[in-house]
Design an enzyme around this catalytic site. Structure first.
Site, PDB file in Angstrom:
ATOM      1  N   GLU A 195       0.809  -1.217   0.000  1.00  0.00           N
ATOM      2  CA  GLU A 195       0.000   0.000   0.000  1.00  0.00           C
ATOM      3  C   GLU A 195       0.850   1.278   0.000  1.00  0.00           C
ATOM      4  O   GLU A 195       0.665   2.165   0.817  1.00  0.00           O
ATOM      5  CB  GLU A 195      -0.950  -0.003   1.204  1.00  0.00           C
ATOM      6  N   VAL A 196       1.785   1.353  -0.919  1.00  0.00           N
ATOM      7  CA  VAL A 196       2.692   2.508  -0.987  1.00  0.00           C
ATOM      8  C   VAL A 196       2.135   3.533  -1.984  1.00  0.00           C
ATOM      9  O   VAL A 196       2.112   3.296  -3.189  1.00  0.00           O
ATOM     10  CB  VAL A 196       4.113   2.069  -1.395  1.00  0.00           C
TER      11      VAL A 196
END
Length: 548
Positions: A336-337
């Site tokens: 989830e960057v």
């Protein structure tokens, strides 16, 4: 007076018979779950092979442990402590005040002989966890006999033995029904994990220890400790002492001595601790102590890829980790960057241009740099699946890909020659309160993976207790009994697993009640109704534990 006709009498008779049948089914179901007069096996998780008889034995008042012929010397006290815990849980449900000297002494077990082949007690991934349990021993009928390659296999054998024991309310002693027992057992997967999250909510040390105890009862063997995240950084890092300025408060912290205590406590129960440092996203809390780790004060996540100090801090953290967390794996996150901060922050954007990188390439660069640092400290790496989905062919061959987003990923990972841990969120995320225990049970890690060499690359699975809505008040009833359903999937051979979850309802209900008796706040096996949700439900009405 109204007189029933023939047809009406037949209908009423059929109705009465149907109700009688339904009543008997209910009684038998509860009786089977309770174990009174039951002829089935109640052990959870189900062993590889089990045979039993129809006789009863009793546990003697001074039941003791022996190690005749064993090569293991127990210098660390792991077996001794495990036996003490065995006695505590077996005798803990009731006051055992009966007099075994008045019983037929040929039916009273005086002790347990434990034979362990290995002299070593190092706990690590892939150790032999097999055991063989004989109750009683054919060679010494007043003793039970437990064989294992390692002390950790013996601990599993003690857990199984404890489930054979129950309190007899007439004699007031501990009884073992259906002897003789012959049980051969070993796990299907070497990695059987449970994630806890101490960033979203702090979990006090006694709560974490209680979770570890409950894991041992279900033969789970990896505590995945998601220590830090966006919300808080509760762990002391001696190399960078301001990092835990990101804790919620000064009292919601763990010292490195606390971490070592957790690792040691788990190790004595055969459980490895997998520490996670989630980078480069999920790291806003790092900048509370070291603001230069943020791209800017207004754009605080992910960590600044352009700042060499970022990687020095990661190196320092992993150096400190290596002194305490001895498991061969470390988890480096990578999920989830959102990289928009890097292009919106002038100095980072400039660095990207100077290094001819776009956002995606910078994400890859960061993950691979973190991997190199972890490898330099002797770790193998676990990363969330986004790293594989984006640049799988660039990952270190020592990477284990942690699947969480959905199905089909494990197939692609093992086809690429990498190892995989399965935690698909639709079935094995405990914070998803609408996911039933039946769904947990039926989730198969090897779905559509048919080649044996690829099946071996799936090292196991993990259920994830994310911490957004759990703290010390409700963590255990959110974990159990659904985690137990997954635990059997990960332990029991595939051909011994139930083909339909409803076939194990009574046995799982019995295990849930056993957890309650041992001080674990496991929730009922509730159905999904307007009044309940499958995760963290309360009893619907008064009734027996075994029928909830």
């Amino acid at each position: 007076m109204w007189v029933l006709g023939v047809t009406e009498r037949r209908v009423m008779g059929a109705f009465w018979v149907l109700n009688l049948v339904l009543f008997l089914v209910q009684v038998v179901g509860i009786k089977g779950a309770h174990g009174i007069g039951e002829h089935g096996v109640r052990i959870w998780p189900m062993p590889v092979s089990v045979s039993h008889g129809h006789k009863s034995l009793y546990v003697g008042k001074d039941f003791k442990i022996m190690s005749q012929g064993s090569k293991y010397k127990d210098a660390s006290g792991i077996l001794k402590d495990g036996f003490s815990r065995f006695l505590a849980v077996v005798k803990g449900a009731h006051v055992v005040d009966g007099d075994t000297s008045k019983l037929d002494q040929s039916r009273v077990l005086q002790g347990l002989n434990v034979f362990i082949s290995s002299t070593k007690d190092e706990l690590q991934y892939g150790i032999d966890e097999s055991y063989k349990l004989l109750v009683p021993s054919p060679d010494k009928p007043t003793y039970a006999h437990l064989e294992a390659q390692t002390v950790y296999g013996a601990l599993h054998g003690l857990q199984t033995f404890s489930q054979l024991c129950q309190f007899n309310f007439s004699s007031r002693v501990i009884e073992i029904l259906m002897t003789p027992w012959i049980i051969n057992d070993q796990p299907r997967f070497s990695f059987r994990g449970l994630l806890i999250d101490t960033s979203r909510h702090y979990q006090p040390l006694p709560i974490i220890k209680n979770v570890i105890d409950s894991m041992a009862y279900a033969k789970l063997n990896v505590l995945h400790w998601h220590i830090v995240d966006t919300q808080s950084f509760p762990l002391e890092i001696p190399s960078y002492p301001k990092l835990w300025d990101g804790a919620y408060s000064t009292s919601e912290r763990y010292t490195m001595a606390d971490a070592a205590e957790i690792v040691g406590y788990a190790q004595k129960r055969g459980i490895n601790v997998l520490a996670e440092l989630d980078v480069p996203g999920h790291a806003l809390s790092w900048g509370k102590g070291y603001p230069s780790l943020w791209p800017s004060k207004d754009c605080q996540e992910p960590l600044d890829v352009s700042n060499e100090f970022t990687f020095k801090v990661i190196d320092g953290i992993l150096s400190d980790f290596s002194k305490v967390f001895k498991f061969k794996f470390v988890h480096l996150g990578g999920d989830e960057v959102n990289t928009s901060c890097w292009t919106l922050t002038p100095h980072v954007s400039k660095w990207l241009k100077e290094h001819s990188m776009n956002e995606s390439q910078a994400y890859q660069y960061f993950v691979l740099q973190a991997q190199k640092i972890a490898l330099s400290h002797g770790y193998e790496i676990v990363n969330w699946e986004e790293t594989f989905n984006n640049f799988g062919n660039k990952l270190s061959p020592k990477t284990v890909v942690h699947n969480w987003l959905g199905g089909g990923v494990a197939q692609r990972v093992v086809a690429a020659g990498l190892r995989c841990i399965v935690s698909n969120q639709d079935k094995w995320y405990l914070d998803h309160l609408d996911t039933t225990w039946e769904q947990f049970y039926m989730n198969e890690p090897l779905t559509n993976i048919t080649k044996s060499e690829q099946q071996k690359l799936v090292i196991g699975g993990e259920v994830c207790m994310w911490g957004e809505t759990v703290d010390a008040s409700d963590i255990q009833q959110t974990i159990w009994p659904r985690a137990a359903a997954a635990a059997e999937r990960l332990w029991t051979p595939y051909d011994k697993l139930a083909k339909e979850a409803k076939q194990v309802t009574g046995r799982l209900a019995h295990f849930r009640c056993l957890l309650n008796q041992r001080g674990i706040a496991a929730a009922p096996l509730a159905a999904d109704t307007p009044l309940t949700r499958p995760g963290r439900s309360a009893p619907l009405e008064p009734g027996s534990c075994y029928s909830q």
